[in-house]
Design a protein around this motif. Structure first.
Motif, short mmCIF file in Angstrom:
data_model
loop_
_atom_site.label_atom_id
_atom_site.label_comp_id
_atom_site.label_asym_id
_atom_site.label_seq_id
_atom_site.Cartn_x
_atom_site.Cartn_y
_atom_site.Cartn_z
N ALA A 10 -2.30 -6.34 -5.57
CA ALA A 10 -2.09 -4.98 -6.05
C ALA A 10 -1.65 -4.07 -4.90
CB ALA A 10 -3.36 -4.43 -6.68
N VAL A 11 -1.06 -2.93 -5.26
CA VAL A 11 -0.67 -1.92 -4.28
C VAL A 11 -1.85 -0.96 -4.10
CG1 VAL A 11 0.90 -0.01 -3.77
CG2 VAL A 11 1.76 -2.09 -4.90
N GLN A 12 -2.39 -0.89 -2.89
CA GLN A 12 -3.51 0.01 -2.63
C GLN A 12 -2.97 1.41 -2.34
OE1 GLN A 12 -6.75 -0.36 -2.98
NE2 GLN A 12 -6.95 1.79 -2.44
N ASN A 24 1.30 -5.90 -8.08
CA ASN A 24 1.99 -4.61 -8.03
C ASN A 24 1.32 -3.51 -8.85
OD1 ASN A 24 4.01 -5.57 -6.26
ND2 ASN A 24 5.20 -6.38 -7.99
N ASP A 25 0.19 -3.79 -9.50
CA ASP A 25 -0.59 -2.70 -10.09
C ASP A 25 -1.00 -1.74 -8.99
OD1 ASP A 25 -0.53 -3.30 -12.74
OD2 ASP A 25 -2.51 -4.21 -12.84
N ARG A 26 -1.09 -0.46 -9.33
CA ARG A 26 -1.43 0.57 -8.36
C ARG A 26 -2.93 0.87 -8.44
NH1 ARG A 26 2.70 3.44 -6.25
NH2 ARG A 26 1.63 5.46 -6.36
N SER A 30 0.85 -1.20 0.00
CA SER A 30 0.00 0.00 0.00
C SER A 30 0.88 1.24 0.00
CB SER A 30 -0.94 0.01 1.22
OG SER A 30 -0.21 0.12 2.43
N GLU A 31 0.20 2.39 -0.13
CA GLU A 31 0.92 3.67 -0.15
C GLU A 31 -0.01 4.75 0.35
OE1 GLU A 31 3.36 4.54 -3.66
OE2 GLU A 31 2.33 6.48 -3.77
N TYR A 32 0.53 5.66 1.15
CA TYR A 32 -0.28 6.74 1.72
C TYR A 32 0.59 7.99 1.81
CZ TYR A 32 -3.53 9.08 4.95
OH TYR A 32 -4.42 9.96 5.54
N PHE A 33 0.16 9.08 1.19
CA PHE A 33 0.95 10.30 1.14
C PHE A 33 2.35 10.05 0.61
CE2 PHE A 33 -1.92 12.21 4.54
CZ PHE A 33 -2.49 13.12 3.66
N GLY A 34 2.47 9.11 -0.34
CA GLY A 34 3.77 8.80 -0.92
C GLY A 34 4.61 7.84 -0.12
N THR A 38 5.06 -2.18 3.25
CA THR A 38 5.30 -3.53 2.74
C THR A 38 4.28 -4.50 3.34
OG1 THR A 38 6.82 -4.15 4.50
CG2 THR A 38 7.76 -3.04 2.55
N VAL A 39 4.21 -5.68 2.73
CA VAL A 39 3.34 -6.74 3.25
C VAL A 39 3.69 -7.06 4.69
CG1 VAL A 39 2.70 -9.17 3.02
CG2 VAL A 39 2.89 -7.73 0.97
N ASP A 40 4.98 -7.18 4.98
CA ASP A 40 5.43 -7.50 6.33
C ASP A 40 4.99 -6.43 7.34
OD1 ASP A 40 6.81 -9.13 8.20
OD2 ASP A 40 8.52 -7.77 8.12
N GLN A 41 5.13 -5.16 6.96
CA GLN A 41 4.70 -4.07 7.84
C GLN A 41 3.21 -4.15 8.12
OE1 GLN A 41 6.38 -0.85 5.37
NE2 GLN A 41 7.44 -0.11 7.20
N GLU A 42 2.43 -4.44 7.09
CA GLU A 42 0.98 -4.47 7.29
C GLU A 42 0.53 -5.66 8.12
OE1 GLU A 42 -1.77 -2.49 5.01
OE2 GLU A 42 -0.55 -2.45 3.21
N ILE A 43 1.19 -6.79 7.98
CA ILE A 43 0.88 -7.94 8.84
C ILE A 43 1.12 -7.58 10.30
CG2 ILE A 43 1.61 -10.27 9.49
CD1 ILE A 43 2.13 -10.81 6.53
#
Length: 612
Positions: free
Chosen positions: A274-276, A247-249, A25-29, A33-38
């Motif tokens: 995909a990257v949210q 990896n599509d945005r 994912s991405e927020y304000f640039g 990562t997947v690991d961070q979100e888990i």
């Protein structure tokens, strides 16, 4: 039939778990990562357990969509905790219903909602709520982040977050010191400092999600969706017209309490990796810039967002990354569909404007555009697991074959469980064989495609026994006047003494028509009448008998809908062109059907026939 025997969290982990270092994912640039979100999902689950010992297992979200919100929900979904999603306006309408009756023990709410409506603080403080987590647009963003990455509207919020929280916390404490009020960082820290093991559970028939919607069907109500319903909807995505690879945005420009936004934000990453890309500012006027700046491959937004691309300034390769432009929620006039698709192509996108139809009760889109040249602006084909039928609105007869029009009924393998605490209403909206009565008017055309045109309530029988379909008038009015009108809405104006209504339209003018109301009215009427006299006007369209406009331009595409709503409240101020006097008059309709006329400005535009 249940196709995937796992929770949404489990499916997300199955798709993404082996790509721990990949961006998710991405927020304000800022990339996550997947690991961070888990880690975030588990920590939010642990945070909940730190502050909730009664086990009511209900959390209400009144927030925006960003990584903290979605990871919060996914952590709760992992544990089997029920989540309510609600807008601040719906919450304010009846806080006891939406907090006490739902047995919510924790409310997670955006600080901006409380700042702009201080009455919401006292209302929430009067409930039995135990914990309030006040979030911010900039939660999760490092303090050292350059403001160059932040949207202009929020540059000042980073330094103000602590002061805003202190003010809101003081407001709650003065009214009800019993409530445990904390900011996001405090809440998250409690979970990150815990080592409690979070077990993943899946109860298919339990409610996972309660989406509160005011919707087009009336008063606010909670649409309960089970774990099985969510995962069945997720399973449809690979079979729909959505060309997504890892990896599509993916970007969503709709508030998260809207089911399409919420589901699209979660299911695209869950099923495709995909990257949210979260975009907290739903600003239609910056939409072209956002599509370019965020380098999106997939976009989900309201039609009105896409319409702004028609006149926006952008380069020939601005949308070169965009391969899927999706919309829904309202009928799209043919002219606007073609103009918007041309704008997308001009900006370098390979996508048409892809139109879908759905309801909260169906958990998002149930019908999507067909891959047939020239028909893409129609809602199209039912999704897998969905059956659609048309019923005669007057005889209650089911209509077979093509070229039919009537009430749309839909049966899905992921319907809502029920309306929360409204069993009678739940039974009313379903047929005996399990079809949802959408109360929308739709067409099954000569090729068998569906075109959903609007609410059945947007029609009436006049005192001459004629059917007046306001949605048809509205769509046609915009079709022939989009260069004049920014927004158009058709309504039935009551003439009480005659026990009837007359069709009138409300118009928000384009800026170049500022202070030219008579010319605008004459232009619109002239086009209606010329089509009427040449027999080009569809049989279902009546010539409107009055037009109300914003005569002084003080609006933009964002506020045009609000301006349309405000016009409804006034009986006076309609305009009509009177052929016999060659003039445009302001008119006020009286209860007995008579009118009071007030001359505006002479005009040399001649209209040969009216139906007044």
């Amino acid at each position: 039939m249940k196709e995937i025997n796992m929770s949404l969290y489990q499916k997300w982990f199955e798709v993404n778990g082996e790509y721990l270092s990949s961006q998710s994912s991405e927020y304000f640039g800022i990339p996550y990562t997947v690991d961070q979100e888990i880690t975030m999902m588990d920590n939010y689950a642990r945070s909940y357990l730190q502050f909730n010992d009664k086990g009511e297992n209900t959390v209400t979200f009144c927030v925006i969509a960003n990584p903290t919100t979605i990871d919060n929900f996914m952590g709760f979904n992992k544990m089997g905790i029920k989540a309510n999603f609600i807008s601040d306006s719906v919450l304010m309408s009846n806080v006891h219903e939406y907090l006490d009756v739902t047995k919510t023990d924790t409310l997670i709410i955006l600080d901006v909602f409380l700042l702009r409506n201080p009455a919401l603080i006292s209302a929430i403080a009067s409930t039995t709520i135990e914990n309030i987590v006040i979030t911010s647009f900039t939660d999760g963003i490092p303090k050292t982040l350059s403001t160059a990455l932040i949207h202009d509207a929020f540059e000042s919020k980073i330094g103000q977050k602590a002061a805003i929280f202190a003010k809101l916390n003081d407001g709650f404490n003065q009214i009800n010191p019993r409530i445990n009020v904390m900011n996001h960082d405090e809440y998250y820290k409690a979970g990150s400092n815990s080592n409690t093991y979070i077990e993943s559970v899946y109860n298919p028939n339990e409610t996972a999600l309660n989406l509160y919607t005011g919707g087009s069907t009336g008063v606010p109500k909670g649409v309960e969706i089970t774990n099985e319903g969510i995962i069945n909807q997720a399973h449809k995505y690979p079979k729909m017209k959505i060309d997504v690879v890892r990896n599509d945005r993916n970007g969503v420009f709709i508030p998260p309490n809207h089911p399409t936004s919420f589901i699209h934000s979660i299911l695209i990453p869950s099923f495709f990796g995909a990257v949210q890309v979260y975009q907290p500012v739903y600003d239609k006027l910056t939409f072209a810039r956002d599509l370019e700046k965020l380098k999106l491959n997939i976009s989900m937004a309201a039609p009105s967002h896409y319409y702004t691309l028609i006149k926006a300034k952008y380069g020939k390769r601005a949308f070169r990354n965009l391969k899927g432009a999706y919309t829904g929620g309202e009928a799209v006039p043919n002219a606007l569909w073609h103009q918007t698709t041309q704008a997308l192509r001009k900006g370098g996108s390979s996508s048409d404007l892809i139109v879908g139809y759905g309801m909260s009760e169906l958990l998002g889109m149930a019908i999507f555009s067909p891959s047939v040249s020239g028909l893409e602006n129609r809602a199209g084909n039912p999704n897998p697991g969905v059956d659609v039928r048309i019923r005669n609105r007057f005889t209650d007869e089911l209509l077979e074959g093509n070229n039919v029009k009537g009430l749309v009924e839909i049966k899905s393998d992921n319907p809502m469980k029920c309306y929360f605490n409204l069993p009678e209403l739940t039974s009313e909206v379903y047929t005996e064989d399990g079809y949802l009565k959408t109360k929308d008017i739709g067409i099954r055309d000569e090729l068998g495609y569906y075109d959903v045109r609007g609410r059945a309530d947007d029609s009436y029988i006049d005192n001459q026994g004629n059917l007046v379909e306001l949605n048809e008038i509205e769509l046609y009015a915009y079709e022939i006047s989009s260069d004049v009108a920014l927004e158009v809405e058709a309504v039935g104006l009551p003439i009480e003494e005659q026990d009837t209504k007359i069709p009138v339209i409300h118009v928000v003018l384009q800026q170049e028509w500022e202070n030219k109301a008579p010319e605008a009215i004459s232009t619109i009427y002239n086009r209606f009448i010329s089509k009427y006299e040449s027999a080009e006007i569809p049989e279902t369209v009546r010539v409107p008998r009055g037009i109300k406009v914003r005569t002084i331009f003080a609006t933009n595409p964002i506020s045009a809908k609000r301006d349309i709503a405000s016009l409804k409240e006034e009986r006076d101020g309609y305009y009509h062109y009177f052929e016999e006097e060659n003039n445009v008059f302001e008119i006020a309709f009286q209860k007995d059907g008579t009118i009071i006329k007030k001359s505006i400005v002479p005009t040399d535009i001649f209209i040969t026939k009216t139906e007044l």
